[in-house]
Scaffold this motif. Structure first.
Motif, PDB file in Angstrom:
ATOM      1  N   ALA A  68     -38.832 -43.996  18.572  1.00 29.96           N
ATOM      2  CA  ALA A  68     -37.301 -43.646  19.280  1.00 29.96           C
ATOM      3  C   ALA A  68     -35.478 -44.216  18.295  1.00 29.96           C
ATOM      4  O   ALA A  68     -34.599 -43.794  18.584  1.00 29.96           O
ATOM      5  N   SER A  69     -36.109 -45.278  17.896  1.00 31.02           N
ATOM      6  CA  SER A  69     -34.870 -46.051  16.191  1.00 31.02           C
ATOM      7  C   SER A  69     -34.744 -44.622  15.812  1.00 31.02           C
ATOM      8  O   SER A  69     -35.684 -44.633  15.072  1.00 31.02           O
ATOM      9  N   PRO A  70     -33.719 -44.633  15.241  1.00 36.91           N
ATOM     10  CA  PRO A  70     -33.379 -43.305  14.477  1.00 36.91           C
ATOM     11  C   PRO A  70     -33.738 -43.700  13.103  1.00 36.91           C
ATOM     12  O   PRO A  70     -34.621 -45.167  12.600  1.00 36.91           O
ATOM     13  N   GLY A  71     -33.327 -43.016  11.597  1.00 40.93           N
ATOM     14  CA  GLY A  71     -33.596 -43.703  10.283  1.00 40.93           C
ATOM     15  C   GLY A  71     -33.139 -45.121   9.861  1.00 40.93           C
ATOM     16  O   GLY A  71     -32.237 -45.495  10.550  1.00 40.93           O
ATOM     17  N   GLY A  72     -34.033 -45.536   9.205  1.00 37.75           N
ATOM     18  CA  GLY A  72     -33.921 -46.136   8.635  1.00 37.75           C
ATOM     19  C   GLY A  72     -32.512 -46.131   7.288  1.00 37.75           C
ATOM     20  O   GLY A  72     -32.821 -44.795   6.667  1.00 37.75           O
ATOM     21  N   THR A  73     -32.168 -47.206   6.481  1.00 37.48           N
ATOM     22  CA  THR A  73     -31.344 -47.439   5.915  1.00 37.48           C
ATOM     23  C   THR A  73     -31.763 -46.896   4.016  1.00 37.48           C
ATOM     24  O   THR A  73     -31.872 -46.504   2.921  1.00 37.48           O
ATOM     25  N   THR A  74     -33.225 -47.285   4.827  1.00 36.36           N
ATOM     26  CA  THR A  74     -34.157 -47.318   3.067  1.00 36.36           C
ATOM     27  C   THR A  74     -34.502 -46.159   2.924  1.00 36.36           C
ATOM     28  O   THR A  74     -34.881 -45.592   1.627  1.00 36.36           O
ATOM     29  N   ALA A  75     -34.378 -44.839   3.637  1.00 35.98           N
ATOM     30  CA  ALA A  75     -34.401 -43.561   3.680  1.00 35.98           C
ATOM     31  C   ALA A  75     -33.732 -43.054   2.390  1.00 35.98           C
ATOM     32  O   ALA A  75     -34.008 -42.325   1.805  1.00 35.98           O
ATOM     33  N   ASN A  76     -32.329 -43.875   2.720  1.00 37.73           N
ATOM     34  CA  ASN A  76     -31.301 -43.718   1.658  1.00 37.73           C
ATOM     35  C   ASN A  76     -31.546 -43.652   0.292  1.00 37.73           C
ATOM     36  O   ASN A  76     -31.495 -43.030  -1.234  1.00 37.73           O
ATOM     37  N   LEU A  77     -32.068 -44.789  -0.201  1.00 39.69           N
ATOM     38  CA  LEU A  77     -32.827 -45.225  -1.202  1.00 39.69           C
ATOM     39  C   LEU A  77     -34.132 -44.509  -1.802  1.00 39.69           C
ATOM     40  O   LEU A  77     -34.279 -43.802  -3.132  1.00 39.69           O
ATOM     41  N   TYR A  78     -35.216 -43.931  -1.131  1.00 34.91           N
ATOM     42  CA  TYR A  78     -36.162 -43.196  -1.697  1.00 34.91           C
ATOM     43  C   TYR A  78     -35.499 -41.508  -1.067  1.00 34.91           C
ATOM     44  O   TYR A  78     -36.063 -40.727  -2.466  1.00 34.91           O
ATOM     45  N   SER A  79     -34.360 -41.498  -0.412  1.00 40.36           N
ATOM     46  CA  SER A  79     -33.807 -40.154  -1.036  1.00 40.36           C
ATOM     47  C   SER A  79     -33.382 -39.791  -2.357  1.00 40.36           C
ATOM     48  O   SER A  79     -33.317 -38.970  -3.309  1.00 40.36           O
ATOM     49  N   HIS A  80     -32.430 -41.117  -3.106  1.00 44.87           N
ATOM     50  CA  HIS A  80     -32.086 -41.008  -4.174  1.00 44.87           C
ATOM     51  C   HIS A  80     -33.231 -40.872  -5.375  1.00 44.87           C
ATOM     52  O   HIS A  80     -33.002 -40.209  -6.243  1.00 44.87           O
ATOM     53  N   LEU A  81     -34.245 -41.676  -4.958  1.00 41.40           N
ATOM     54  CA  LEU A  81     -35.571 -41.368  -5.891  1.00 41.40           C
ATOM     55  C   LEU A  81     -36.087 -40.518  -6.502  1.00 41.40           C
ATOM     56  O   LEU A  81     -36.053 -40.073  -7.472  1.00 41.40           O
ATOM     57  N   PHE A  82     -36.255 -39.467  -5.246  1.00 39.23           N
ATOM     58  CA  PHE A  82     -36.624 -38.129  -4.801  1.00 39.23           C
ATOM     59  C   PHE A  82     -35.992 -37.032  -5.302  1.00 39.23           C
ATOM     60  O   PHE A  82     -36.710 -35.989  -4.605  1.00 39.23           O
ATOM     61  N   ARG A  83     -34.822 -37.165  -5.187  1.00 36.29           N
ATOM     62  CA  ARG A  83     -33.641 -36.292  -5.815  1.00 36.29           C
ATOM     63  C   ARG A  83     -33.799 -35.587  -4.071  1.00 36.29           C
ATOM     64  O   ARG A  83     -33.758 -33.955  -4.408  1.00 36.29           O
ATOM     65  N   GLY A  84     -33.302 -36.288  -3.894  1.00 36.92           N
ATOM     66  CA  GLY A  84     -33.001 -35.694  -1.915  1.00 36.92           C
ATOM     67  C   GLY A  84     -31.230 -35.612  -2.230  1.00 36.92           C
ATOM     68  O   GLY A  84     -30.773 -35.928  -2.830  1.00 36.92           O
ATOM     69  N   ASP A  85     -31.144 -34.782  -0.880  1.00 34.96           N
ATOM     70  CA  ASP A  85     -29.460 -35.047  -0.984  1.00 34.96           C
ATOM     71  C   ASP A  85     -28.895 -36.203  -0.243  1.00 34.96           C
ATOM     72  O   ASP A  85     -29.247 -36.396   0.840  1.00 34.96           O
ATOM     73  N   VAL A  86     -28.636 -37.134  -0.718  1.00 31.24           N
ATOM     74  CA  VAL A  86     -28.331 -38.261  -0.720  1.00 31.24           C
ATOM     75  C   VAL A  86     -26.763 -38.602   0.299  1.00 31.24           C
ATOM     76  O   VAL A  86     -26.498 -38.927   1.778  1.00 31.24           O
ATOM     77  N   ALA A  87     -26.472 -37.538   0.583  1.00 30.35           N
ATOM     78  CA  ALA A  87     -24.940 -37.329   1.562  1.00 30.35           C
ATOM     79  C   ALA A  87     -25.393 -37.312   2.592  1.00 30.35           C
ATOM     80  O   ALA A  87     -24.585 -37.684   3.515  1.00 30.35           O
ATOM     81  N   LEU A  88     -26.023 -35.995   2.859  1.00 26.60           N
ATOM     82  CA  LEU A  88     -26.832 -35.542   4.270  1.00 26.60           C
ATOM     83  C   LEU A  88     -27.515 -36.682   4.935  1.00 26.60           C
ATOM     84  O   LEU A  88     -27.606 -36.872   6.166  1.00 26.60           O
ATOM     85  N   ASN A  89     -28.344 -37.605   3.860  1.00 22.16           N
ATOM     86  CA  ASN A  89     -28.980 -38.952   4.957  1.00 22.16           C
ATOM     87  C   ASN A  89     -28.220 -39.335   5.351  1.00 22.16           C
ATOM     88  O   ASN A  89     -28.258 -40.340   6.010  1.00 22.16           O
ATOM     89  N   ILE A  90     -26.873 -39.882   4.031  1.00 19.01           N
ATOM     90  CA  ILE A  90     -26.030 -41.357   5.013  1.00 19.01           C
ATOM     91  C   ILE A  90     -25.341 -40.055   6.370  1.00 19.01           C
ATOM     92  O   ILE A  90     -25.410 -40.866   7.438  1.00 19.01           O
ATOM     93  N   SER A  91     -24.563 -39.276   5.954  1.00 20.18           N
ATOM     94  CA  SER A  91     -24.439 -38.337   7.402  1.00 20.18           C
ATOM     95  C   SER A  91     -25.556 -38.216   8.705  1.00 20.18           C
ATOM     96  O   SER A  91     -25.340 -38.804  10.048  1.00 20.18           O
ATOM     97  N   LEU A  92     -26.928 -37.936   7.830  1.00 21.41           N
ATOM     98  CA  LEU A  92     -27.149 -38.332   8.929  1.00 21.41           C
ATOM     99  C   LEU A  92     -28.121 -39.378  10.092  1.00 21.41           C
ATOM    100  O   LEU A  92     -28.560 -39.689  11.602  1.00 21.41           O
ATOM    101  N   THR A  93     -27.846 -40.769   9.016  1.00 16.51           N
ATOM    102  CA  THR A  93     -28.456 -41.544   9.310  1.00 16.51           C
ATOM    103  C   THR A  93     -27.061 -42.874  10.265  1.00 16.51           C
ATOM    104  O   THR A  93     -27.433 -43.106  10.876  1.00 16.51           O
TER     105      THR A  93
END
Length: 286
Positions: free
Chosen positions: A75-100
């Motif tokens: 039930a816990s939301p996504g962690g801030t570490t998700a932003n780092l992994y998304s950046h490393l593996f070419r994800g949409d970091v802006a979307l990560n920040i918004s979702l977090t």
């Protein structure tokens, strides 16, 4: 108990403050420009993951208190570490920040509801059912107050917020490690006796969460960078929040053990998943 009551909320506050330093009101508005990607990721996070975790808990036959701990983690939301992994593996970091950010707001409601249902179903000893209004308010203040403070600092002192970004990120990682270590020490005997069982379900839950967060968006024809962002947002949970709620809000250190084990194992699992995505992308390009 003094550690749980003071140090844990303070530790989470630093992490959530760091998240706030990265946020602007535009991050929330950005979701409106990518409604499909955000909606799918949120549906995976809020609907599919609790159901998936519940099935795993029944499959692994966890004791009631650990079963509730796993559901609290789900039930816990996504962690801030998700932003780092998304950046490393070419994800949409802006979307990560918004979702977090949005997930952190929604979790104020969904986390108590899911935890309440899990407690009612598994009935772990004499634990009172549900998170009452006072405790729900505690979760609200623990999660959102430092985020709002961080956003305020960024709005008033943007140069200071930018300068503090890297130090706060480093501090957040160090604090996360200390929180996990502290949770393990507080219930070492129970952790040692249940590590094999918790390790298996933690790896399974993390791996399946990452897969759901990636495969579902791709099946719905969402672009690769957004799917990668969704995978890490859905697959990497805020273990610190789960530990704080278990220990400081509910007063049950043993309930924090699933989050403590998950908090250690999620790093290599997420890294391996990111490498798999990278190889898959390279193979498709070739």
């Amino acid at each position: 108990m003094e550690f749980a009551a003071v140090a844990l909320p303070l530790a989470l506050g630093v992490i959530m403050f760091g998240l706030g330093l990265d946020l602007t009101p535009g991050d929330f508005a950005r979701v409106a420009r990518q409604p499909k990607a955000a909606g799918v990721a949120l549906a995976c996070q809020l609907l599919l993951l609790p159901a998936l975790c519940f099935a795993l808990v029944l499959l692994f036959r966890l004791p009631p208190i650990l079963a509730v701990g796993m559901m609290l983690l789900a039930a816990s939301p996504g962690g801030t570490t998700a932003n780092l992994y998304s950046h490393l593996f070419r994800g949409d970091v802006a979307l990560n920040i918004s979702l977090t950010a949005i997930n952190s707001v929604i979790a104020v409601v969904t986390l108590p509801v899911i935890t309440n249902l899990a407690i009612a179903f598994f009935q772990p000893g004499d634990l009172s059912v549900g998170l009452q209004f006072k405790k729900t308010l505690e979760v609200f203040l623990i999660v959102l107050a430092p985020v709002a403070l961080g956003m305020t600092v960024r709005a008033l002192k943007p140069a200071f917020a930018k300068a503090m970004d890297k130090p706060v990120r480093i501090a957040s990682v160090a604090i996360l490690a200390l929180v996990i270590a502290g949770a393990a020490v507080n219930s070492f005997d129970l952790l040692a006796s249940n590590f094999a069982l918790l390790g298996g379900i933690s790896v399974a839950f993390c791996g399946l969460s990452l897969a759901v967060g990636y495969v579902v968006p791709r099946l719905l024809r969402i672009e690769q960078p957004q799917a990668v962002a969704s995978a890490f947002e859905v697959g990497i949970h805020n273990a610190t929040l789960a530990i704080v709620v278990a220990q400081a809000v509910l007063g049950r250190p043993d309930m924090s053990l699933p989050a403590a084990v998950y908090g250690v194992l999620m790093f290599p699992v997420a890294a391996l998943f990111g490498l798999w995505i990278t190889r898959r992308r390279a193979a498709s390009a070739a």
